[in-house]
Design a protein around this motif. Sequence first.
Motif, mmCIF file in Angstrom:
data_model
loop_
_atom_site.group_PDB
_atom_site.id
_atom_site.type_symbol
_atom_site.label_atom_id
_atom_site.label_comp_id
_atom_site.label_asym_id
_atom_site.label_seq_id
_atom_site.Cartn_x
_atom_site.Cartn_y
_atom_site.Cartn_z
ATOM 1 N N ALA A 31 -4.348 -64.968 12.607
ATOM 2 C CA ALA A 31 -4.267 -66.278 11.950
ATOM 3 C C ALA A 31 -3.967 -67.372 12.969
ATOM 4 C CB ALA A 31 -3.215 -66.259 10.840
ATOM 5 N N LEU A 32 -3.091 -67.073 13.916
ATOM 6 C CA LEU A 32 -2.780 -68.028 14.980
ATOM 7 C C LEU A 32 -4.027 -68.317 15.807
ATOM 8 C CD1 LEU A 32 -0.683 -69.638 16.730
ATOM 9 C CD2 LEU A 32 -0.419 -67.516 18.053
ATOM 10 N N ASN A 33 -4.720 -67.287 16.226
ATOM 11 C CA ASN A 33 -5.939 -67.480 17.018
ATOM 12 C C ASN A 33 -6.997 -68.234 16.226
ATOM 13 O OD1 ASN A 33 -4.878 -66.247 19.275
ATOM 14 N ND2 ASN A 33 -5.649 -64.232 18.723
ATOM 15 N N ASN A 34 -7.098 -67.947 14.936
ATOM 16 C CA ASN A 34 -8.065 -68.643 14.100
ATOM 17 C C ASN A 34 -7.733 -70.125 14.024
ATOM 18 O OD1 ASN A 34 -8.903 -69.692 11.231
ATOM 19 N ND2 ASN A 34 -10.324 -68.057 11.791
ATOM 20 N N HIS A 35 -6.449 -70.454 13.966
ATOM 21 C CA HIS A 35 -6.091 -71.876 13.914
ATOM 22 C C HIS A 35 -6.391 -72.569 15.233
ATOM 23 C CE1 HIS A 35 -3.115 -75.336 12.971
ATOM 24 N NE2 HIS A 35 -4.334 -75.635 12.618
ATOM 25 N N PHE A 36 -6.229 -71.868 16.361
ATOM 26 C CA PHE A 36 -6.646 -72.460 17.636
ATOM 27 C C PHE A 36 -8.115 -72.859 17.559
ATOM 28 C CE2 PHE A 36 -2.989 -70.445 19.938
ATOM 29 C CZ PHE A 36 -2.533 -71.598 20.561
ATOM 30 N N GLU A 37 -8.942 -71.976 17.026
ATOM 31 C CA GLU A 37 -10.376 -72.257 16.912
ATOM 32 C C GLU A 37 -10.639 -73.427 15.966
ATOM 33 O OE1 GLU A 37 -11.796 -68.468 15.658
ATOM 34 O OE2 GLU A 37 -11.396 -67.531 17.592
ATOM 35 N N GLY A 38 -9.990 -73.416 14.809
ATOM 36 C CA GLY A 38 -10.184 -74.499 13.847
ATOM 37 C C GLY A 38 -9.632 -75.821 14.340
ATOM 38 N N ILE A 69 -2.301 -69.168 6.200
ATOM 39 C CA ILE A 69 -1.321 -68.264 6.833
ATOM 40 C C ILE A 69 -0.865 -67.172 5.863
ATOM 41 C CG2 ILE A 69 0.917 -68.109 7.993
ATOM 42 C CD1 ILE A 69 0.412 -71.097 8.828
ATOM 43 N N PRO A 70 -0.327 -67.523 4.682
ATOM 44 C CA PRO A 70 0.064 -66.429 3.778
ATOM 45 C C PRO A 70 -1.139 -65.656 3.235
ATOM 46 C CG PRO A 70 0.431 -68.559 2.728
ATOM 47 C CD PRO A 70 0.066 -68.831 4.154
ATOM 48 N N ALA A 71 -2.264 -66.331 3.069
ATOM 49 C CA ALA A 71 -3.451 -65.621 2.578
ATOM 50 C C ALA A 71 -3.884 -64.548 3.569
ATOM 51 C CB ALA A 71 -4.592 -66.608 2.323
ATOM 52 N N TYR A 72 -3.815 -64.859 4.854
ATOM 53 C CA TYR A 72 -4.181 -63.873 5.878
ATOM 54 C C TYR A 72 -3.092 -62.805 5.975
ATOM 55 C CZ TYR A 72 -7.029 -62.464 9.878
ATOM 56 O OH TYR A 72 -7.874 -61.794 10.712
ATOM 57 N N TYR A 73 -1.843 -63.225 5.996
ATOM 58 C CA TYR A 73 -0.723 -62.293 6.134
ATOM 59 C C TYR A 73 -0.727 -61.238 5.028
ATOM 60 C CZ TYR A 73 4.039 -60.557 6.622
ATOM 61 O OH TYR A 73 5.133 -59.738 6.781
ATOM 62 N N PHE A 74 -0.962 -61.674 3.799
ATOM 63 C CA PHE A 74 -0.938 -60.749 2.667
ATOM 64 C C PHE A 74 -2.300 -60.122 2.384
ATOM 65 C CE2 PHE A 74 2.787 -63.485 1.745
ATOM 66 C CZ PHE A 74 3.753 -62.494 1.766
ATOM 67 N N THR A 78 -8.008 -61.079 -0.199
ATOM 68 C CA THR A 78 -9.464 -61.119 -0.134
ATOM 69 C C THR A 78 -10.005 -61.429 -1.520
ATOM 70 O OG1 THR A 78 -9.356 -59.432 1.564
ATOM 71 C CG2 THR A 78 -11.479 -59.747 0.528
ATOM 72 N N PRO A 79 -10.926 -62.321 -1.676
ATOM 73 C CA PRO A 79 -11.650 -63.124 -0.695
ATOM 74 C C PRO A 79 -10.997 -64.477 -0.427
ATOM 75 C CG PRO A 79 -12.658 -63.493 -2.811
ATOM 76 C CD PRO A 79 -11.503 -62.535 -3.030
ATOM 77 N N TRP A 80 -9.786 -64.700 -0.951
ATOM 78 C CA TRP A 80 -9.182 -66.031 -0.908
ATOM 79 C C TRP A 80 -8.961 -66.536 0.509
ATOM 80 C CZ3 TRP A 80 -10.408 -68.091 -5.060
ATOM 81 C CH2 TRP A 80 -10.465 -67.322 -6.222
ATOM 82 N N ARG A 81 -8.654 -65.648 1.424
ATOM 83 C CA ARG A 81 -8.484 -66.069 2.812
ATOM 84 C C ARG A 81 -9.756 -66.734 3.311
ATOM 85 N NH1 ARG A 81 -10.008 -63.613 7.764
ATOM 86 N NH2 ARG A 81 -10.819 -61.907 6.553
ATOM 87 N N SER A 82 -10.880 -66.126 3.048
ATOM 88 C CA SER A 82 -12.161 -66.692 3.495
ATOM 89 C C SER A 82 -12.505 -67.983 2.755
ATOM 90 C CB SER A 82 -13.288 -65.667 3.301
ATOM 91 O OG SER A 82 -13.047 -64.543 4.119
ATOM 92 N N VAL A 83 -12.191 -68.039 1.478
ATOM 93 C CA VAL A 83 -12.441 -69.254 0.702
ATOM 94 C C VAL A 83 -11.603 -70.406 1.253
ATOM 95 C CG1 VAL A 83 -12.181 -70.328 -1.572
ATOM 96 C CG2 VAL A 83 -13.137 -68.017 -1.384
ATOM 97 N N ILE A 84 -10.339 -70.135 1.535
ATOM 98 C CA ILE A 84 -9.448 -71.158 2.084
ATOM 99 C C ILE A 84 -9.957 -71.620 3.447
ATOM 100 C CG2 ILE A 84 -7.114 -71.560 2.977
ATOM 101 C CD1 ILE A 84 -6.165 -69.597 0.708
#
Length: 132
Positions: free
Chosen positions: A58-65, A101-106, A109-115
């Motif tokens: 999630a941290l790395n993904n936020h760097f990209e975003g 962050i919580p969507a990825y942590y927990f 699916t598929p909410w993490r991708s939707v978010i």
Amino acid sequence: MTVLALAGLLQGLQFVLMSVPANLELGMGKTAGPRDPDRLGKPLIEQVSPATGRLFRALNNHFEGLILFTLAVVVVTLGDKATGLSAVCSWIYLGARVLYIPAYYFGLTPWRSVIWMVGFAATMLMIVSALI
């Protein structure tokens, strides 16, 4: 610019959320060392628990975003194209990143991708709005 600053603070918070459990799980010898491949055996992200691994990703993904969002903010600001739409888009991006962050942590699916898609779309809309 305010939302960009808050996104930067969120990135710092994510770093803390990831690094504290990673240090507890791996010990300072690994996390503070040189991280040479022959010494570690495999990347640190592969040595932590699944939950801490999700925080890493999630941290790395936020760097990209954050790269794209920063670009959007710079284009809108320097192009003097700030509007109500770009302001709303920036807040949507930040809200999506907070929820991600919580969507990825927990593993939601598929909410993490939707978010993620909501934040990405808001960023792209900001860039497009600067071109109009």
